[in-house]
Scaffold this motif. Structure first.
Motif, PDB file in Angstrom:
ATOM      1  N   GLU A 264       0.826  -1.199   0.000  1.00  0.00           N
ATOM      2  CA  GLU A 264       0.000   0.000   0.000  1.00  0.00           C
ATOM      3  C   GLU A 264       0.868   1.259   0.000  1.00  0.00           C
ATOM      4  OE1 GLU A 264      -3.383   0.672  -0.139  1.00  0.00           O
ATOM      5  OE2 GLU A 264      -3.441  -1.420  -0.817  1.00  0.00           O
ATOM      6  N   GLY A 268       1.209   3.983  -5.374  1.00  0.00           N
ATOM      7  CA  GLY A 268       1.174   5.096  -6.315  1.00  0.00           C
ATOM      8  C   GLY A 268       2.304   5.084  -7.316  1.00  0.00           C
ATOM      9  N   GLY A 289       2.475   6.350  -1.933  1.00  0.00           N
ATOM     10  CA  GLY A 289       1.147   5.769  -2.000  1.00  0.00           C
ATOM     11  C   GLY A 289       0.391   5.884  -0.684  1.00  0.00           C
ATOM     12  N   LYS A 291      -1.953   6.846  -2.928  1.00  0.00           N
ATOM     13  CA  LYS A 291      -2.324   7.629  -4.100  1.00  0.00           C
ATOM     14  C   LYS A 291      -1.138   7.763  -5.049  1.00  0.00           C
ATOM     15  CE  LYS A 291      -5.667  10.548  -1.641  1.00  0.00           C
ATOM     16  NZ  LYS A 291      -6.005  11.959  -1.272  1.00  0.00           N
ATOM     17  N   ILE A 292      -1.436   8.031  -6.323  1.00  0.00           N
ATOM     18  CA  ILE A 292      -0.356   8.355  -7.246  1.00  0.00           C
ATOM     19  C   ILE A 292       0.154   9.752  -6.917  1.00  0.00           C
ATOM     20  CG2 ILE A 292      -1.247   6.855  -9.052  1.00  0.00           C
ATOM     21  CD1 ILE A 292      -2.260   9.345 -10.495  1.00  0.00           C
ATOM     22  N   GLU A 293       1.367  10.052  -7.327  1.00  0.00           N
ATOM     23  CA  GLU A 293       1.994  11.312  -6.920  1.00  0.00           C
ATOM     24  C   GLU A 293       1.216  12.532  -7.409  1.00  0.00           C
ATOM     25  OE1 GLU A 293       6.642   9.951  -6.438  1.00  0.00           O
ATOM     26  OE2 GLU A 293       6.034  10.961  -8.270  1.00  0.00           O
ATOM     27  N   GLU A 295      -1.800  12.960  -7.567  1.00  0.00           N
ATOM     28  CA  GLU A 295      -3.002  13.163  -6.765  1.00  0.00           C
ATOM     29  C   GLU A 295      -2.683  13.568  -5.321  1.00  0.00           C
ATOM     30  OE1 GLU A 295      -5.163   9.542  -7.091  1.00  0.00           O
ATOM     31  OE2 GLU A 295      -5.859   9.934  -9.138  1.00  0.00           O
ATOM     32  N   ASP A 297       0.346  12.311  -3.227  1.00  0.00           N
ATOM     33  CA  ASP A 297       1.413  11.647  -2.492  1.00  0.00           C
ATOM     34  C   ASP A 297       2.770  11.864  -3.172  1.00  0.00           C
ATOM     35  OD1 ASP A 297      -0.162  10.822  -0.451  1.00  0.00           O
ATOM     36  OD2 ASP A 297      -0.567   8.838  -1.256  1.00  0.00           O
TER      37      ASP A 297
END
Length: 320
Positions: A264, A268, A289, A291-293, A295, A297
């Protein structure tokens, strides 16, 4: 004389065997692939590693949220066992117009250690803004040290040549220094601009531009036998190219994503792999993560991880 040489060779081989066994034990004792874990206000990115006198020196980008603003620093920590690390030490100033970061690697030149890094200017970058990347003013720098602990002020690397002003050099990030495999005393600087660009120098002060090739970011380059092995980061994962002459490059091997499908903390993106060749190839990288960067992270929830391989094709990590 022959007996002395045989004994010396035996001692060397015994020492190398002992060191190889010791390094294997260090890796086997690790319980998690995460070296430094990021959180909602902190990101650990862009590792650079030196192994010297049985100590692992880890340099990295430390991104911190402080009073609603986001700052990037170059920081350092060291360890003898890859498990217990010294307190993280910030080496660069708190200044959003500079944001020194992305250390590439550390080499010994004459009687000094040379660390290469970049600026990543993001003036007035705050947490209520969308993810913002470094401006067009990002440039490459070196820092010098006698002891790997105390470092001098950053000095710009004029990779386009002494007659090209810094303002005219263009945006460039992610430097990496390497001595030429065929010509001792000749050094290369690889950096992210138009793919990966390359410049060379004999004194680390006067540089000449060589050319570029298609590549992702965060390059790391090893000399091995007759080839240069270049690790780079596309949008996700770590890829490898090979070249014998720095002109012609071929993709090699598979895209490396390690345990991303189960992590987890790295869902991302996995990126910024730097590889240390000891008795095994030891890779330090960062994962972000869940999330993808793009978005969110990027400035938070990024962690430095570790993996290793015997052949660059098959990879292991703690608790695999």
């Amino acid at each position: 004389m022959k007996t002395y040489l045989k004994l010396s060779l035996l001692v060397l081989l015994t020492t190398l065997s002992f060191l190889a066994e010791a390094q294997t034990k260090l890796l086997s004792r690790l319980e998690s692939p995460i070296i430094f874990k990021g959180n909602d206000t902190t990101a650990y990115r862009d590792p650079a590693v030196l192994y010297h006198n049985n100590v692992f020196y880890l340099f990295f980008t430390l991104v911190k949220t402080e009073d609603g603003k986001i700052y990037s620093y170059t920081a350092e920590s060291h360890s003898t066992d890859l498990k217990n690390w010294s307190p993280k030490k910030i080496l660069t100033p708190k200044d959003q117009t500079l944001d020194f970061s992305s250390p590439g690697n550390i080499i010994k030149f004459n009687d000094e250690w040379i660390l290469c890094l970049q600026t990543y200017p993001r003036p007035n970058h705050t947490t209520d803004q969308e993810v913002r990347y470094g401006s067009k003013d990002a440039r490459l720098f070196t820092m010098r040290s006698k002891d790997l602990i105390n470092w001098g002020k950053p000095e710009i690397i004029k990779v386009k040549g002494p007659d090209v002003a810094p303002a005219d050099m263009g945006r460039m990030i992610d430097p990496y220094l390497l001595e030429d495999k065929d010509e001792k005393g000749k050094y290369w600087c690889f950096y992210k601009q138009n793919g990966v660009s390359m410049s060379y120098s004999y004194d680390l002060k006067n540089w000449k531009f060589h050319g570029n090739t298609e590549s992702g970011e965060n390059v790391c380059v090893l000399n091995e036998k007759d080839d240069y092995i270049l690790f780079h980061s596309p949008r996700n994962g770590i890829a490898i190219k090979r070249s014998s002459d720095l002109y012609y490059w071929q993709d090699w091997g598979n895209l490396i994503t390690l345990g991303q499908d189960k992590w987890e903390w790295a869902k991302g993106r996995i990126t910024a792999g730097t590889v240390l060749k000891l008795n095994k190839y030891i890779m330090f990288f960062h994962g972000s993560g869940p999330k993808i960067e793009d978005e969110g992270d990027f400035d938070k929830n990024a962690s430095i991880g570790i993996a290793w391989s015997n052949d660059l094709l098959n990879w292991d990590w703690p608790a695999k």
